[in-house]
Design an enzyme around this catalytic site. Structure first.
Site, mmCIF file in Angstrom:
data_model
loop_
_atom_site.group_PDB
_atom_site.id
_atom_site.type_symbol
_atom_site.label_atom_id
_atom_site.label_comp_id
_atom_site.label_asym_id
_atom_site.label_seq_id
_atom_site.Cartn_x
_atom_site.Cartn_y
_atom_site.Cartn_z
ATOM 1 N N ALA A 435 145.348 15.088 147.224
ATOM 2 C CA ALA A 435 146.165 14.321 148.176
ATOM 3 C C ALA A 435 145.642 14.452 149.610
ATOM 4 O O ALA A 435 145.354 13.461 150.281
ATOM 5 C CB ALA A 435 147.616 14.780 148.086
ATOM 6 N N ASP A 461 135.190 18.720 144.175
ATOM 7 C CA ASP A 461 136.452 18.866 143.448
ATOM 8 C C ASP A 461 136.112 18.781 141.961
ATOM 9 O O ASP A 461 135.476 17.825 141.531
ATOM 10 C CB ASP A 461 137.446 17.763 143.831
ATOM 11 C CG ASP A 461 138.879 18.105 143.407
ATOM 12 O OD1 ASP A 461 139.050 18.570 142.255
ATOM 13 O OD2 ASP A 461 139.801 17.907 144.210
ATOM 14 N N ASN A 469 148.802 11.856 139.939
ATOM 15 C CA ASN A 469 148.059 11.838 141.209
ATOM 16 C C ASN A 469 148.238 10.520 141.958
ATOM 17 O O ASN A 469 148.129 10.473 143.187
ATOM 18 C CB ASN A 469 146.554 12.015 140.962
ATOM 19 C CG ASN A 469 146.176 13.322 140.272
ATOM 20 O OD1 ASN A 469 145.191 13.380 139.566
ATOM 21 N ND2 ASN A 469 146.966 14.360 140.458
ATOM 22 N N CYS A 591 163.667 43.409 132.326
ATOM 23 C CA CYS A 591 164.932 43.655 131.617
ATOM 24 C C CYS A 591 165.913 42.494 131.836
ATOM 25 O O CYS A 591 166.684 42.140 130.944
ATOM 26 C CB CYS A 591 165.559 44.976 132.061
ATOM 27 S SG CYS A 591 165.831 45.075 133.838
#
Length: 1007
Positions: A435, A461, A469, A591
């Site tokens: 973007a 990229d 996208n 937990c």
């Protein structure tokens, strides 16, 4: 086109969650449905108008309509990214609309017809819910706004002139904003409410509320009247307490309860432009320029008057025209105004810059969306923005700023041809083309960055383009799905500006230690700076470290929904990105996830882990067992959950191996019983609902919610969804064909007979994070299980297929499983369930994103890039920015200077280093420190290897001291230095003459 045609009748359409998913997490379904019923008119299709139109199209409204009958000029190409050389002479609107329409198939884009020279009129704006005027004379703005103010049409007027921008909003006499902040509604557990209405929250849980907020309650025992009550106004008393007014007439409080913040609508009263001209209300974008809006308020009116009087704008850097503008301003207002700011406005009036259009265009588009959706607080009412600090240190001359009939005239008018040539010969490395990367490349191409003989843009990229996208990465189209982002983005901006041809290199190599052979000394020597467009902190930190090492400026930015930030890192001036970091995210105790969930987030986190433990890890373990002969011996014996893993391998390979989908459905039914019935019954057997703690308090109270087992019911959709998703994913592991017909799953699941559950005695429950996790199986049983495993040789070539989690494919059952599994657990614990869309965001850790924030933030970054190219050298020359478009809010600050450290009388910062050439010996380095800096070196390390220290045996120490650094590193690490490595980084521990430890810069050894 008639603005009132039937195509504009409001209707409600289904929202495409695949396309809009990241935006939906910002705006929500309700706001987007309102947007989808709104027709927006944008007047003016030059750089600013097309930026606004692009962002509104991507966001998704009912229709976008463009009015601009004027012919395209060559200068328009400098900021209007949807115009091309062959469009010169055509109507701007007609040339722009076809390319705008490609952005979003759900948004029709239409031309509003008109003749060149014909101004916008009231007749043309009827039938639209919102009207946005760009660079329209003030007299026309007032005329149009008088009509919209009376007729309930939302009005925005915006203008950009060089490094200046102006916005005016009028959403009517009474505008209702349903969610002023856009922040998630707060909620929390309470432990008491007294008669005076003082509410106390659970220990160590800050409520986060502010005075004037409203809350309601649920699950309160005793004071039951509070449950589902009308919203009550809050007065904050402390971080853990707040008051809700008198509660003495209510039943006495006993225990429990959850407060939930309620977002209350806010009524905002707007004045018309005619009224605002005389008594403006300013929205401040930069508090360091607090008095500037008053000057610019008059200056923009004077500019409009100058244009109407002279039929043109003031000429670039022309003193005579500037003087006339100052005179006009003094006629409009007797107040004392900044003459220098007014002159600069005149000098830059013909300027048109893509970064300023991106800032103002991103802002205005969001304001238009606020108007039609009522989501987020609108700006009230006048915004004036400038970035005069982006001007070069050497003021350009009038001759240098004269137009050349080129696409860059709008930039040359502001910066001059000399500085424009510097921009054209700049060399930048863009890391990421998502973007922010797309917006950055668009701005750079329009600025003419790297279009000169020496200029180059490197962009990398490794990602390919996905459907989600397309909503904000505007260089991509549906036809590009599956292609590499960097290649597609590079091709798109060459189409925008052919001058970039041969000046942009698209790569797919990621940045990281493993690609330092690609991005090494030669690569960094060939660039002038780095711009990050990344979506993760790890890669940002790595690039920051490389920029510090190679002494390159770094432009950093990021967005989160409506929030955005920018940071400038300048060598030997500012701190680096890594100098200050956010605290780590708070982790949920195991937990809580395992036994005591109290929010839907806990349930989703638990089910995301269940996804891995059912469909990923067992298949991986089976494959490792079948392919690695020593897997059991070398791996399992040294892990804490060895028995569990061996049991899983046996189950998946032998005892529960399915042959048909029917077997997978039976397996899923047993999983349901184990997780949502048996394990809950076991927990309640170990800790009954009436159990008390060591202090005598009820155990199941406060954050510990007592669960109830679920009885399988195939008529319950959540129960059946779990069976369908789990069976299909299990079948995928084994390469079996899946099925979607619910009737098949219902029939088989109902026929499964599950064994009667018998609780076990003495099972230890992990109550606190510090308690040891309970042992699952006696160690001796592991060897018995191993004996039952088939030898790998008997299954030669057999492999399972682990599921690779993918959040954005709605057909693969991944999010279906996590949604059903988490909602079943929520039903166990009486926690409100979540829909698939919400679950997807939490489980997929999706960062909400919208095009408007990205556009604005990228514009701010490019305004800083001008300064980097000018090599500005003072902290106050640069701006770090933070924006929140929801509020709205702008905040700018000087970057923080690099922290100074000291040894002896020498000051140094993170940018300093010691450099040794020609591969010296360790002895040479140690002696140099002693001689030059009177420092004794006690230890030398390189990466994870300790090369030398004062306490290693003397013989070994002496051997190492005489070795060349490269030979020593190879000797200690027992690995050859890769051929591409031309330097080594050393760190040393040093003491001064008094024997005190001192910090020193890192050491580079050239080999």
């Amino acid at each position: 086109m008639a603005a009132t045609d039937n195509a504009m009748q409001v209707d409600e359409q289904q929202i495409d969650e695949g396309l809009y998913s990241r935006q939906l997490y910002v705006l929500g379904h309700e706001a987007m449905k309102k947007m989808a019923a709104s027709n927006v008119l944008i007047v003016g299709a030059k750089g600013l108008g097309v930026e606004i139109a692009k962002n509104i199209c991507l966001a998704g409204v009912k229709s976008v309509n463009i009015y601009d009958p004027e012919p395209v000029t060559r200068q328009d190409l400098g900021t209007q990214f949807f115009l091309r050389e062959e469009d010169i002479g055509k109507s701007r609107a007609a040339a722009t609309v076809p390319r705008l329409a490609e952005l979003n198939s759900y948004v029709p884009v239409r031309v509003v017809e008109g003749q060149p020279g014909q101004p916008i009129s009231i007749d043309l704006i009827k039938g639209f819910q919102a009207v946005v005027l760009t660079n329209v004379p003030w007299s026309t703005q007032v005329e149009i706004n008088d009509w919209t103010h009376k007729n309930g049409v939302y009005f925005i007027a915006a203008e950009t002139r060089g490094l200046f921008g102006s916005v005016f909003n009028d959403f009517g006499p009474e505008f209702t904003c349903v969610d002023p902040t856009g922040e998630q509604a707060l909620s929390g557990m309470i432990v008491s409410v007294d008669e005076e209405g003082l509410v106390t929250c659970l220990d160590e849980t800050r409520h986060g509320l502010e005075d004037g907020d409203f809350v309601t309650f649920s699950e309160v025992q005793g004071m039951v009247e509070l449950n589902g009550c009308k919203p009550r106004k809050v007065t904050v008393k402390g971080p853990y307490t707040f008051s809700i007014g008198d509660t003495s007439d209510l039943s006495p409080y006993k225990t429990g309860g959850i407060f939930q913040q309620v977002k209350m609508p806010k009524i905002i009263q707007f004045k018309s432009l005619r009224e605002s001209l005389a008594s403006p209300e300013f929205f401040i974008t930069d508090f360091a320029k607090f008095d500037r809006p008053a000057t610019l308020h008059v200056g923009f009116q004077a500019l409009s008057a100058f244009q109407e009087k002279n039929g043109r704008l003031p000429r670039p850097r022309n003193p005579e025209d500037a003087s006339k503008l100052v005179s006009l301003a003094s006629e409009i207002s007797p107040e004392e105004l900044s003459k220098s700011v007014l002159e600069e406005l005149a000098y830059q009036a013909t300027g048109d810059l893509s970064p300023i259009n991106a800032v103002i265009g991103g802002f205005v588009a969001q304001e238009a969306l606020k108007a039609v959706s009522a989501k987020f607080h609108p700006m009230v009412q006048h915004l004036y923005f400038d970035s005069l600090e982006s001007l070069p240190a050497t003021t350009p001359t009038e001759a240098d700023c004269a137009p050349l009939n080129s696409r860059y005239d709008g930039q040359i008018a502001v910066f001059g041809k000399t500085f424009h040539d510097k921009i054209a010969n700049h060399r930048q490395f863009l890391v990421g083309s998502g973007a922010i990367g797309c917006e950055m490349l668009k701005n750079w191409s329009l600025m003419g960055l790297a279009t000169g003989p020496q200029g180059i843009i490197q962009v990398t990229d490794l990602d390919t383009i996905e459907k989600s996208n397309l909503n904000r990465q505007f260089l991509f189209r549906p036809k590009d799905l599956g292609k590499f982002k960097s290649e597609t983005a590079a091709a798109a901006v060459i189409d925008m500006n052919p001058d970039l041809k041969g000046h942009i290199v698209a790569r797919q190599d990621p940045v990281g230690p493993e690609t330092e052979n690609v991005y090494g000394d030669e690569f960094f020597a060939s660039i002038d700076g780095v711009t990050n467009a990344l979506d993760n902190v790890k890669a940002r930190l790595y690039m920051d470290q490389r920029c510090v090492f190679y002494e390159k400026p770094l432009l950093e930015s990021g967005t989160l929904g409506t929030k955005g930030n920018t940071q400038v890192v300048v060598p030997h001036l500012t701190e680096s990105y890594a100098s200050s970091q956010d605290p780590p995210e708070k982790e949920t105790p195991s937990c809580t996830l395992k036994n005591f969930p109290n929010t839907i987030n806990h349930c989703i986190e638990w089910s995301r882990a269940a996804f891995d433990s059912l469909f990923v890890k067992p298949a991986e373990s089976v494959n490792s067992y079948l392919s690695d002969p020593n897997y059991i011996e070398s791996s399992l014996k040294y892990t804490g959950d060895a028995t569990v893993q061996v049991q899983q391998i046996l189950s998946f390979l032998v005892t529960d191996k399915p042959l048909t989908l029917q077997d997978c459905i039976v397996w899923a039914r047993h999983q349901f019983e184990e997780n949502y019935n048996n394990s809950i019954r076991q927990l309640l057997y170990s800790l009954p609902k009436d159990a008390v703690s060591s202090t005598g308090q009820p155990f199941w109270s406060g954050p510990k919610r007592a669960p109830d087992p679920l009885t399988f019911d195939s008529n319950n959709l959540i129960h059946l969804d779990y069976i369908i998703a789990a069976a299909n994913l299990h079948a995928f592991n084994y390469g079996l064909r899946g099925e979607r017909d619910p009737a098949i799953f219902k029939k088989i699941a109902d026929a499964v007979v599950v064994p009667e559950f018998v609780p076990k005695s003495g099972v230890k429950v992990q109550i606190n994070e510090n308690d040891a996790a309970p042992e699952t199986t006696a160690a001796g049983e592991t060897s018995e299980i191993i004996a039952k495993l088939p030898p790998p040789s008997s299954l030669a070539g057999y492999r399972l297929t682990p599921v690779d989690f993918e959040k954005d494919d709605d057909t693969n059952f991944h999010i279906d499983f996590i949604t059903a599994a988490s909602n079943l657990r929520a039903l166990n614990y009486n926690i409100p369930t979540a829909d698939k869309h919400t679950t997807k965001q939490i489980a997929g850790k999706i960062i909400p994103a919208i095009a408007t924030t990205t556009s604005l933030v990228t514009g701010l970054v490019c305004l800083e890039l001008y300064k980097i190219i000018d090599k500005k050298s003072k902290l106050e020359d640069y701006n770090n920015g933070f924006v929140n478009l929801a509020l709205p809010f702008f905040g700018f600050s000087d970057p923080i200077g690099a922290q100074k450290q000291k040894y002896g009388t020498t000051e140094w910062t993170l940018w300093d280093r010691f450099e040794f050439k020609n591969d010296p010996t360790l002895q040479d380095i140690i002696q140099w420190f002693q001689k030059e800096h009177k420092l004794d070196i006690g230890m030398v390390s390189q990466g994870v290897s300790m090369l030398w220290s004062s306490f290693i045996p003397k013989k070994k120490a002496n051997e190492r001291l005489g070795m060349k650094l490269s030979a020593l590193v190879e000797n200690v690490s027992k690995k050859p230095i890769p051929p591409h490595v031309k330097h080594l980084l050393l760190e040393v521990m040093a003491t001064d003459e008094e024997g005190e430890d001192v910090e020193v810069p890192f050491i580079i050894v050239r080999i």
